[in-house]
Write a protein that holds these residues in place. Structure first.
Motif: not given
Length: 146
Positions: A53-64
């Protein structure tokens, strides 16, 4: 016993791998990396899921999401390496091993790239090995989970 799942997460601009600055990042695409990781994972008794993802929040969601489904995370946070406390905080909620990967040697580049927030959580850091760094990370992950 279920086959351990390893999330391979990639940050901004890695969707352009193979096209963007090939003199630094090489000619392989992210699909090539995912294919090579999938093949090696089978040999190691692991399974992988590669996401970008190019989006920080999306990466946070993936980690969650990984907290519920994965035994390990391999992450190339790209530019977020140097800026994202949010990604660090998310990684700190993950209980399994985390390996940080960088295609280029971030320590031979601009000074602002020398600091990594993610490294304070990572169990290992691989930098400067090109896309082979992902395979090295997968081999090390197998040892950590073994």
């Amino acid at each position: 016993m279920a086959t351990p799942m390893i999330e391979i997460l990639n940050g901004p601009n890695l969707n352009l791998l193979g096209q963007r600055q090939p003199e630094i990042y090489g000619h392989e695409t992210l699909d090539d990396v995912a294919r090579a990781c999938g093949q090696l994972a089978q040999e190691l008794g692991l399974q992988t899921q590669c996401r970008q993802s190019n989006h920080e929040g999306a990466l946070v969601d993936m980690i969650h999401d990984a907290r519920l489904a994965a035994q390990g995370i391999i992450i190339n946070p790209a530019a977020y390496t140097h800026t994202s406390i949010a990604i660090l905080d998310a990684l700190n909620t993950f209980e399994g091993p985390v390996i940080e990967v960088h295609i280029s040697n971030i320590h031979k580049r601009e000074a602002f790239r020398h600091h990594s927030y993610v490294s304070t959580r990572a169990d290992a850091v691989i930098a400067g090995c090109g896309t082979q760094g992902y395979l090295l990370a997968l081999r090390h992950m197998a040892l950590l989970l073994g």
